[in-house]
Design an enzyme around this catalytic site. Structure first.
Site, PDB file in Angstrom:
ATOM      1  N   GLY A   1     -20.512  14.477   4.340  1.00 13.74           N
ATOM      2  CA  GLY A   1     -20.942  13.295   5.100  1.00 13.74           C
ATOM      3  C   GLY A   1     -20.219  13.036   6.408  1.00 13.74           C
TER       4      GLY A   1
ATOM      5  N   GLU B   1     -13.725   9.875   6.810  1.00 11.64           N
ATOM      6  CA  GLU B   1     -14.747   9.724   5.768  1.00 11.64           C
ATOM      7  C   GLU B   1     -15.993   9.076   6.366  1.00 11.64           C
ATOM      8  OE1 GLU B   1     -16.255  10.516   3.266  1.00 11.64           O
ATOM      9  OE2 GLU B   1     -15.367   9.646   1.461  1.00 11.64           O
TER      10      GLU B   1
ATOM     11  N   ASP C   1     -17.602   3.243  -0.473  1.00  9.35           N
ATOM     12  CA  ASP C   1     -18.534   2.438  -1.254  1.00  9.35           C
ATOM     13  C   ASP C   1     -17.773   1.836  -2.443  1.00  9.35           C
ATOM     14  OD1 ASP C   1     -21.202   1.565  -1.954  1.00  9.35           O
ATOM     15  OD2 ASP C   1     -21.391   3.252  -3.315  1.00  9.35           O
ATOM     16  N   SER C   2     -17.824   2.462  -3.604  1.00  2.49           N
ATOM     17  CA  SER C   2     -17.051   1.952  -4.748  1.00  2.49           C
ATOM     18  C   SER C   2     -15.546   2.122  -4.523  1.00  2.49           C
ATOM     19  CB  SER C   2     -17.452   2.699  -6.027  1.00  2.49           C
ATOM     20  OG  SER C   2     -16.991   4.034  -5.991  1.00  2.49           O
TER      21      SER C   2
ATOM     22  N   THR D   1     -13.955   7.743  -4.657  1.00  2.00           N
ATOM     23  CA  THR D   1     -13.707   9.032  -3.998  1.00  2.00           C
ATOM     24  C   THR D   1     -12.375   9.008  -3.250  1.00  2.00           C
ATOM     25  OG1 THR D   1     -16.088   9.317  -3.701  1.00  2.00           O
ATOM     26  CG2 THR D   1     -14.650  10.728  -2.369  1.00  2.00           C
ATOM     27  N   LEU D   2     -12.165   7.962  -2.449  1.00  2.00           N
ATOM     28  CA  LEU D   2     -10.955   7.933  -1.633  1.00  2.00           C
ATOM     29  C   LEU D   2      -9.710   7.617  -2.433  1.00  2.00           C
ATOM     30  CD1 LEU D   2     -11.857   6.707   1.905  1.00  2.00           C
ATOM     31  CD2 LEU D   2     -11.160   8.939   1.092  1.00  2.00           C
TER      32      LEU D   2
ATOM     33  N   LYS E   1     -18.580  -0.530   2.691  1.00  2.00           N
ATOM     34  CA  LYS E   1     -19.391  -1.542   1.997  1.00  2.00           C
ATOM     35  C   LYS E   1     -18.451  -2.344   1.099  1.00  2.00           C
ATOM     36  CE  LYS E   1     -23.606   1.154   1.201  1.00  2.00           C
ATOM     37  NZ  LYS E   1     -24.303   1.871   0.121  1.00  2.00           N
TER      38      LYS E   1
HETATM   39  P1  IMP Z   1     -17.520   5.974  -3.379  1.00  2.00           P
HETATM   40  O1  IMP Z   1     -16.710   6.961  -4.166  1.00  2.00           O
HETATM   41  O2  IMP Z   1     -18.394   5.127  -4.258  1.00  2.00           O
HETATM   42  O3  IMP Z   1     -16.695   5.153  -2.411  1.00  2.00           O
HETATM   43  O4  IMP Z   1     -18.608   6.775  -2.583  1.00  2.00           O
HETATM   44  C1  IMP Z   1     -18.348   7.525  -1.512  1.00  2.00           C
HETATM   45  C2  IMP Z   1     -19.435   8.539  -1.257  1.00  2.00           C
HETATM   46  O5  IMP Z   1     -20.718   8.147  -1.771  1.00  2.00           O
HETATM   47  C3  IMP Z   1     -19.597   8.669   0.234  1.00  2.00           C
HETATM   48  O6  IMP Z   1     -18.703   9.611   0.769  1.00  2.00           O
HETATM   49  C4  IMP Z   1     -21.050   9.065   0.354  1.00  2.00           C
HETATM   50  O7  IMP Z   1     -21.188  10.475   0.237  1.00  2.00           O
HETATM   51  C5  IMP Z   1     -21.745   8.422  -0.823  1.00  2.00           C
HETATM   52  N1  IMP Z   1     -22.392   7.155  -0.429  1.00  2.00           N
HETATM   53  C6  IMP Z   1     -22.039   5.905  -0.765  1.00  2.00           C
HETATM   54  N2  IMP Z   1     -22.855   4.990  -0.223  1.00  2.00           N
HETATM   55  C7  IMP Z   1     -23.755   5.684   0.512  1.00  2.00           C
HETATM   56  C8  IMP Z   1     -24.885   5.293   1.343  1.00  2.00           C
HETATM   57  O8  IMP Z   1     -25.239   4.116   1.537  1.00  2.00           O
HETATM   58  N3  IMP Z   1     -25.565   6.317   1.924  1.00  2.00           N
HETATM   59  C9  IMP Z   1     -25.239   7.644   1.760  1.00  2.00           C
HETATM   60  N4  IMP Z   1     -24.193   8.043   1.009  1.00  2.00           N
HETATM   61  C10 IMP Z   1     -23.465   7.071   0.379  1.00  2.00           C
END
Ligand code: IMP
Ligand code: MG
Length: 186
Positions: free
Chosen positions: A48, A103, A107-108, A111-112, A135
């Site tokens: 991404g 990055e 989102d949640s 990952t980070l 987000k």
């Molecule tokens: P997290 O581990 O939930 O913070 O998600 C991170 C990863 O989920 C990002 O690096 C994206 O690849 C994917 N992701 C989360 N939200 C979106 C979105 O709205 N559009 C596209 N990819 C997303």
């Protein structure tokens, strides 16, 4: 019939000029903050971050290396489920380097959190996070982000590197997809 990506867009959330202005401002901030440090390494999280990485790297004036890791969240569709897996790791040591993770979106936060803990255990000189999008309303675990491009609402966004089902990454803006595109996998 060939697919026209534009037809799947409900609205443009952040246009190209706004993205570039903000990336320029972040790059200037990074130049100022790392002025005393050599050994800056921009570490992109694939896939991404590839577009954001290319733009921010070209706008940062200080010398820096770039490298990439591929990280995959378990789960499919538009939600990740908290499990994170390293698909491609670094070959190089980061001992003594000032590592700045690049990055696409936090989102949640899973990952980070996983990636930061892993990299911190490898003794970098410093470790910070730069994300194009965040987000905050979706956070499940807190993440300490130093540079945020834009905070976005709880909508699934695509473009500028971000995908849905591996498409839409090449759109030069951040957009919200039409609900019909998601089908039943949301
Ligand atoms: P997290 O581990 O939930 O913070 O998600 C991170 C990863 O989920 C990002 O690096 C994206 O690849 C994917 N992701 C989360 N939200 C979106 C979105 O709205 N559009 C596209 N990819 C997303
Ligand atoms: Mg993705």
């Amino acid at each position: 019939m060939p697919k026209n990506l534009q037809n799947d867009i409900a609205s443009i959330l952040i246009d190209e000029a706004t993205l570039q202005d903000r990336i320029q401002a972040i790059a200037a901030q990074i130049d100022a903050d790392y002025a005393e440090h050599d050994e800056l390494l921009l570490l992109g999280v694939l896939k991404g971050s590839y577009i954001f990485m290319a733009d921010i790297s070209r706008k940062i004036k200080r010398p820096h290396e770039i490298d990439f890791m591929i990280v995959s969240s378990y789960g499919s569709g538009t939600k990740s489920h908290g499990g994170v897996r390293i698909v491609k790791d670094l070959k190089q040591s980061i001992v003594g380097k000032h590592v700045l993770i690049i990055e696409d979106i936090v989102d949640s936060g899973h990952t980070l959190t996983y990636l930061s803990d892993l990299l911190q255990s490898r003794s970098p000189a410093s470790l910070k996070i730069c994300t194009l999008l965040s987000k905050p309303s979706r956070r499940e675990v807190p993440v300490d982000i130093t540079y945020t491009g834009f905070e976005v609402p709880d909508e699934f966004v695509v473009g500028f590197g971000l995908d849905f089902d591996e498409l839409y990454r090449n759109l030069p803006y951040i957009a919200i997809l039409k609900p019909s595109v998601f089908g039943t996998d949301t």
